[in-house]
Motif scaffolding. Structure first.
Motif, PDB file in Angstrom:
ATOM      1  N   THR A  80       0.805  -1.231   0.000  1.00  0.00           N
ATOM      2  CA  THR A  80       0.000   0.000   0.000  1.00  0.00           C
ATOM      3  C   THR A  80       0.835   1.278   0.000  1.00  0.00           C
ATOM      4  O   THR A  80       0.302   2.344  -0.281  1.00  0.00           O
ATOM      5  N   GLY A  81       2.146   1.185   0.298  1.00  0.00           N
ATOM      6  CA  GLY A  81       2.866   2.413   0.617  1.00  0.00           C
ATOM      7  C   GLY A  81       2.269   3.008   1.873  1.00  0.00           C
ATOM      8  O   GLY A  81       1.602   2.316   2.655  1.00  0.00           O
ATOM      9  N   ASP A  82       2.493   4.289   2.089  1.00  0.00           N
ATOM     10  CA  ASP A  82       1.829   4.985   3.196  1.00  0.00           C
ATOM     11  C   ASP A  82       0.545   5.579   2.639  1.00  0.00           C
ATOM     12  O   ASP A  82       0.584   6.316   1.652  1.00  0.00           O
ATOM     13  N   THR A  83      -0.577   5.278   3.268  1.00  0.00           N
ATOM     14  CA  THR A  83      -1.831   5.832   2.753  1.00  0.00           C
ATOM     15  C   THR A  83      -2.892   5.893   3.832  1.00  0.00           C
ATOM     16  O   THR A  83      -2.837   5.162   4.825  1.00  0.00           O
TER      17      THR A  83
ATOM     18  N   PHE B  80       0.632   8.754  10.772  1.00  0.00           N
ATOM     19  CA  PHE B  80       0.983   9.190   9.416  1.00  0.00           C
ATOM     20  C   PHE B  80       0.194   8.428   8.355  1.00  0.00           C
ATOM     21  O   PHE B  80       0.262   8.755   7.169  1.00  0.00           O
ATOM     22  N   THR B  81      -0.451   7.353   8.756  1.00  0.00           N
ATOM     23  CA  THR B  81      -1.142   6.463   7.799  1.00  0.00           C
ATOM     24  C   THR B  81      -2.430   5.939   8.444  1.00  0.00           C
ATOM     25  O   THR B  81      -2.785   6.324   9.544  1.00  0.00           O
ATOM     26  N   MET B  82      -3.068   4.993   7.749  1.00  0.00           N
ATOM     27  CA  MET B  82      -4.222   4.292   8.319  1.00  0.00           C
ATOM     28  C   MET B  82      -3.844   3.691   9.670  1.00  0.00           C
ATOM     29  O   MET B  82      -2.715   3.242   9.867  1.00  0.00           O
ATOM     30  N   ASP B  83      -4.832   3.658  10.570  1.00  0.00           N
ATOM     31  CA  ASP B  83      -4.681   2.906  11.814  1.00  0.00           C
ATOM     32  C   ASP B  83      -5.331   1.532  11.600  1.00  0.00           C
ATOM     33  O   ASP B  83      -5.830   1.246  10.498  1.00  0.00           O
ATOM     34  N   PRO B  84      -5.325   0.661  12.592  1.00  0.00           N
ATOM     35  CA  PRO B  84      -5.880  -0.690  12.365  1.00  0.00           C
ATOM     36  C   PRO B  84      -7.329  -0.688  11.873  1.00  0.00           C
ATOM     37  O   PRO B  84      -7.694  -1.490  11.018  1.00  0.00           O
TER      38      PRO B  84
END
Ligand code: ZN
Length: 269
Positions: A179-182, A208-212
């Motif tokens: 996913t990369g960072d998203t 910086f990104t999605m959490d769980p």
């Protein structure tokens, strides 16, 4: 003399090995090694090696001198320009002669930072919507990610194109989506519709990104069969955990299997 030169050229051509061995597309396993953070190395059934976001010196990686131990690498894939993803890409490119797959502007910045220019050309850099065919066996499609992408020469960040993710398709092997960072975004659904994903390497750390919870929704949208959580635990700020991801997937009645890897571990998919 001309005839001799022509003959010599013909002989060379005849002796040149084919670009990739012509083998039947039997179902095969790919080996995936996680080095912590977003850094993975994928070895295909035919032995093609891809290093993705190779920050091998990250604090979670127990493998010391990981760059020196890498051996053959055919392609280095970098999702965006931040240090924690570029990592040791330049050193790996120099040592292994791997071609660089990255957003076009990031490839230019990496070439300016020392990545060998002849391995960082337009044949393997691209942009979202593009598919880079790396061999008869492996192609990489560049897909969107919702993030940012500055590249720092020293302390000054410069424009490095858009951040991306990669869908790696292996003939006779799994389809792997990094996913990369998203953030979570609606068009993740399109990625899974177009390329059924066997293994999703998904950021879950948050901040910086999605959490769980976001990642659980993303996994559902993509329809991935298996998910390997990444981009968590490297620093205290990246607080999301794999067990939180498991719970969030279960709460959505999700079917995806969460495969929790340890940094330095290799698994077959
Ligand atoms: Zn990151």
């Amino acid at each position: 003399m001309k005839t001799l030169a022509a003959l010599a050229a013909l002989t060379l051509l005849a002796a040149a090995p084919a670009a990739a061995p012509a083998q039947p597309a039997a179902a095969g396993k790919a080996e995936i090694t996680w080095y912590g953070h977003a850094a993975f190395v994928v070895r295909t059934p035919r032995g093609f090696v891809l290093a993705i976001d190779p920050w091998l010196s990250n604090p979670a990686n127990p493998v010391k001198d990981a760059v020196d131990k890498l051996g053959k690498v055919d392609a280095v894939l970098v999702t965006h320009g931040h240090r924690d993803h570029v990592g040791e890409a330049v050193a790996i490119g120099k040592r292994t002669h791997a071609r660089l797959v990255a957003p076009y502007e990031l490839a230019q910045q990496l070439a300016a930072a020392g990545y060998p220019k002849e391995q960082a050309g337009m044949d393997t850099s691209g942009n979202m919507g593009g598919t880079i065919r790396l061999s008869d066996e492996v192609s990489v499609s560049i897909v969107p990610a919702v993030h940012s992408s500055g590249f720092a020469h020293g302390d000054t960040p410069v424009y490095a194109g858009n951040p991306v993710g990669f869908v790696i398709r292996i003939q006779g092997g799994p389809t792997i989506y990094h996913t990369g960072d998203t953030d979570l975004f609606g068009d993740l659904r399109l990625i899974g519709e177009r390329w059924p994903v066997d293994v999703m390497l998904a950021c879950i750390g948050g901040h910086f990104t999605m959490d769980p919870e976001g990642a659980a929704a993303a996994v559902e949208m993509v329809g991935a069969k298996q998910v390997v959580p990444m981009h968590y635990g490297t620093f205290p700020l990246l607080a999301g955990t794999p067990s939180e991801l498991e719970r969030a997937i279960a709460a959505r009645d999700g079917k995806a299997r969460v495969v929790v890897m340890k940094p330095g571990e290799t698994r077959s998919f």
